[in-house]
Motif scaffolding. Structure first.
Motif, PDB file in Angstrom:
ATOM      1  N   LEU A 157      -4.898   6.623   5.498  1.00 23.44           N
ATOM      2  CA  LEU A 157      -6.359   6.638   5.467  1.00 23.44           C
ATOM      3  C   LEU A 157      -6.960   5.442   6.208  1.00 23.44           C
ATOM      4  N   THR A 158      -6.404   4.266   6.006  1.00 24.32           N
ATOM      5  CA  THR A 158      -6.942   3.098   6.709  1.00 24.32           C
ATOM      6  C   THR A 158      -6.692   3.198   8.212  1.00 24.32           C
ATOM      7  N   ARG A 215      -0.333   7.052   1.571  1.00 27.59           N
ATOM      8  CA  ARG A 215      -1.674   7.636   1.703  1.00 27.59           C
ATOM      9  C   ARG A 215      -2.693   6.568   2.098  1.00 27.59           C
ATOM     10  N   GLU A 216      -2.632   5.390   1.477  1.00 23.62           N
ATOM     11  CA  GLU A 216      -3.555   4.297   1.810  1.00 23.62           C
ATOM     12  C   GLU A 216      -3.379   3.856   3.263  1.00 23.62           C
ATOM     13  N   PRO A 230       0.830  -1.206   0.000  1.00 26.67           N
ATOM     14  CA  PRO A 230       0.000   0.000   0.000  1.00 26.67           C
ATOM     15  C   PRO A 230       0.867   1.260   0.000  1.00 26.67           C
ATOM     16  N   SER A 231       0.297   2.325  -0.553  1.00 24.51           N
ATOM     17  CA  SER A 231       1.008   3.600  -0.553  1.00 24.51           C
ATOM     18  C   SER A 231       0.919   4.219   0.846  1.00 24.51           C
TER      19      SER A 231
END
Length: 63
Positions: free
Chosen positions: A28-29, A24-25, A21-22
């Motif tokens: 956010l998670t 940002r991902e 995952p990046s």
């Protein structure tokens, strides 16, 4: 059963297929998990408060 060399090659191939995952991902998670944990804890706090109040009233009535 595959020999150890074939096994290691297969493992390397499978690890190469992993999509990481990046940043940002992940952020956010993480925020979503924290928000849901807060909402869940508030829900259970309110349910506990309601049940405690109800039981207190019942015990006062019969006690």
């Amino acid at each position: 059963m595959a020999n150890p060399l074939q096994f290691m090659q297969q493992v390397r191939t499978e690890v190469g297929k992993v999509v990481w995952p990046s940043r940002r991902e992940v952020f956010l998670t993480t925020v979503m998990v924290l928000c849901l944990a807060i909402v869940t804890s508030l829900f259970f706090f309110l349910v506990d408060l309601l049940i405690r109040g109800g039981l207190t009233q019942v015990l006062r009535f019969f006690g």
